[in-house]
Design an enzyme around this catalytic site. Sequence first.
Site: not given
Lengths: 491, 535, 167
Positions: A120, A203, A294
Amino acid sequence: MRKLPFDTVLIANRGEIAIRIIKTLRELELRSAIVYHDLDAGTPAVSMADVAIPISGRTPVAAYLDTAQIIAAAHEVNAGAIHPGYGFLSENAEFARKVLEAGIVFIGPTPENIELMGDKIRARKFVQRNGFPVARSAIEEDDPATFISRARSIGAPLLVKPSAGGGGKGMRIVRDLDALEHAIVQARSEAQRYFGDARLYVERYVEKPRHIEVQVLGDSFGNVIHLFERECSVQRRFQKVIEEAPSPALSLELREKICETAVNIARSANYRNAGTVEFIFDGSGFYFLEMNTRLQVEHPVTEMITGIDLVAEQVYVTGGHELRLSQSDIVLAGHAIEARVYAEAPARGFAPTTGKVLVLDYPGGPGVRIDSGILQGQQITTAFDSMLAKVIVHSPTRTEAALKAERAMQELVLLGCETNASFLARVLADEQFLSGQVHTGYLDENPHLAAGEFASDLSAFLAAAALLTRPVRDSADAVPELHASLGSWRN
Amino acid sequence: MQRITSLVDVKSQEFRLNELHNRRLAAELKERQHAVRFNRPERDRERLRRQNKLFVRERVEALLDPETPFLEISTLAANKAYDGEVPSAAQVVGIGIVAGREVIVHADDASVKGGAWYPLSVKKIVRSLDIAIENRLPVVHLCDCGGGFLPLQAEFFADRHHAGRIFHNQTILSKMGVPQVAIVMGHCIAGGAYVPALSEYNIIVQGSGAIFLGGPSVVKAATGQHVSVEELGGADMHTSVSGTADYLANSEMHAIAIARDIVARFNRIEKAPIDRVAPEPPAYPASELYGIIPKDPRAHFEMREIIARLVDGSRFHEYQPRYGRSLVCGFARLHGYQIGVLANNGVLFGDSALKGAHFIQLCDMNRTPLLFLQNITGFMVGRDYEQGGITKNGAKLIMAMSGASVPKFTIVCNHSHGAGAFAMAGRAFDPRFLFTWPQAQISAIGTDQATRVLTDIKAKQLAVDGRHLSEQELEAIRESISEEYKERSSAYYATSEIWDDGILDPADTRNALAMAVSASLNAPIETPRYGVFRM
Amino acid sequence: MNHVLELEGVDYQLWLSPCKQGYRLHLGDEVTAPIDFCHQGDGCGILIIAGAREPVRFAIDGDTIHLHIRGRTSVLRYRDPLSALALAQKHAGQLVARAPMPGVVVATSVLPGEVIAAGTALMVVESMKLETVIRSSQNGVVDRVHFKEGESFEQDAVLVTLSAEGH
């Protein structure tokens, strides 16, 4: 049919996604192989595969994470390719690399793609560098010593996430900065356990955010196309519950913009195979959240509105073919909704449930697709993810799709293990959902949907249960007719 | 079967005055019943709570199947005794449904004098077990008795029908194969210890239940041994060491659940086969009984009007309608059961006695239970009647009534005097059940007649002493004699002394009788067999 | 004594009584009548309730009744009075730590024989993607740890048994 460099594909997964993959492999006239832990013996995925190889582990989950056993199994059955499904090793670059090193095709992106986009932190730095929008954040590994103070300086509310995470595992919202350190400790422990990677980042948490993601497909020839977006805002505990395509929140213009952005991100990452670029949408603007390298759980809604078999495309592009489709071939038709059936009790805080599937009867009819991994008689345990099946419907309009999905949830009969089906039906009929005004906090703000008051149904359930319970019925039948007719008479 | 056509004018002044009066009597009955069932000093309730005990009424309700009836027996026992301080004689007795079976429930009431047995308590328990024996009903005992009330031991200990009879009856039941379950919910001391011990099954509640012949203080006095209640007769000891108790329960509710489970194991008895059809409510409402029973007990009333409000469809097949008219005889159905009814419509004459004797034999041969509706002042007296053989004809009626093998049921509707009260299945003749209506008077002879006779005797005694009474003095004596006589022949006195099985609100009679008939059929009906009829 | 059926954590005291057209359901003061159930083959039937005919799918597993009526699935449990009343008391006296929900053991924190105080962490379990620490509600000695790391358990399972020895 185009030629492929392999004739057997080993599925390193279980449940409904394994079956989903087997179905496409059959269409492509490929042999399917599957690995399975003892707990899954007898599940439909194992019996449907052409060949099944048992694997073991310290825990059932650990078995499906055991690279060495899986590669050995592939060799054993001469599988030329491995499809990892979703979850487990699907986004593990190390695994992808080892598979390739073993001379086996990995049906998924390149290890480099996974390393870049699957992490990430790396992904958001890359995306930011390339000029795409991201949310304010503090990344631990930039400077672990100042992580907490940097996180604090963003200001509440915050979202703590594992760098290597996905599927909502280990995520925590912090509304009071005093609770930040505690949340970090807990998230770290879970991150370590689920992903073997304790790194975190924080975040800014957007209130009432919508989760919109774009399905992309890339090949080894630099072609990247999108298959429109999906909206996955109906979530509980960061777990998607209902997904749909297209998103009711986007104007044509915004749709074009977000899909274009996703394609550009994937293209700049040299992305190959199927992937999903996730965005947070705050009602006017969107910014990059992460990329899933994916096949996603909710991929069927995209398949329904585009008529494209994403697994087949995955197989072809990893088989070295150029994308068969160009962007202009992708046409959005109608509206699709997926509802995930979980073994859980919405009224008890979505606590997982267990039990033996005693009766299983799926809904059907035109435009209804069931991706299920379970069979009647199967034991549902907490060893794996609690998702049992997905019900996907396709209709010309969103309103019709919601109605069809609601009806399908009502027609779904799964007895023996408590599920969220009734809850899903309530959500699908909820006015706010029908209006399209949902966000990721929607379910939390509407606890009545989970509680599911019985009202007039209560007496019907109690009456049926009473009549079906031998001691209750026997004690009624035991009362002599005279005394029954006198009721609770007293002199 | 023909329907009785009621001739009662429900709009008449007389009807409305009667109704007002009888409704007041029914309300008074319900109030008194409610008081003896529930009015307890707060300190006694508090003591039960402290001991983790449920109130006896709660225990009984928990034991019974919900939504089933309970025919309570002798609710107002002892209401005129012991200064009214022993409500219901500290016993709850009735027929109820437990796990679908008709059973006798017998429960000690620990909220009254610690559950001590008074003489009338003993009488009531003996009667409850008599009912069990006569009707082959299993018994559930809820035991919580602190022993006999010693100051009155002379009235309950030694005689044939005193406390020993309780245990005697228990052994008879056992011998008959009629099972008993006892729950020990408090201390069962001395004789009380034998109630659970003589029951086929017993359950003891941990903490509050104990069984011993002598309590710790008695043991200390007798042997000098210091011993705790638990060691001496606690639940743990009796279920694991002595084997006196069978099942250990965590709580009273647990014990009740075990008892229900035990009763559910009892074999269902094949009931005596009597003719039965689907039940039908009477064509006339039972509430009209209030307007029919006269306000003035001396006033005559038509028994067919009563029958019309008790039996199915108000249908009545009258036997010999033109003969012996002071005794109405006929067939009817009660909740579907065929019954034979004998009802007094005046004083008994020779012909009515003969008709009754014949009808009883018809019913007995036909396996038809008998219902006696008493409103009887006696057999007719006088030269002509004696010469006509009233006594030997009365003897025939008594012989037939007493000898009949079918179950008999008696309702004392109004008067119950003289040999007529015996002949109409009086208490001494063991009808299976005998109930009384609130205004009934039960005595050897009627109040007016008795007052006259007693006042005369008194006056004569005084005359022997040379005293001559003024009319005023005579009136005062008459008044006081009449008051006392009335009091002691009242339904409340009768029920206090357990001469009946309880006072019924007339409107409840039909249901009470239905339960009584149903209960009676648990015992087989013997083949008819009679003594010698004086011809 | 009423029967008890549990539905979504609520105990309903109820009783069934026969009536001419089937049965009456008594729930507190509320009576629903007539009701009846016609079996139509394996796990299927028709519930007749207040004049309406409701198709029912059902599965019975011991004291658990799984029902699907009016598009809705529910699980009801018959509480056998004997075991329910027997347990009611036993639990109060026993020193056990029970699972608040089904899950998997992440780590065990105590060993048999260990003397512990109230509040001591016994085990870390994972359920619904969250870790929960199971703590002792009282002082005692660890008697037995019933699950190993990685093992899964059901709701209400006894995770750790304690004895009061030494206290």
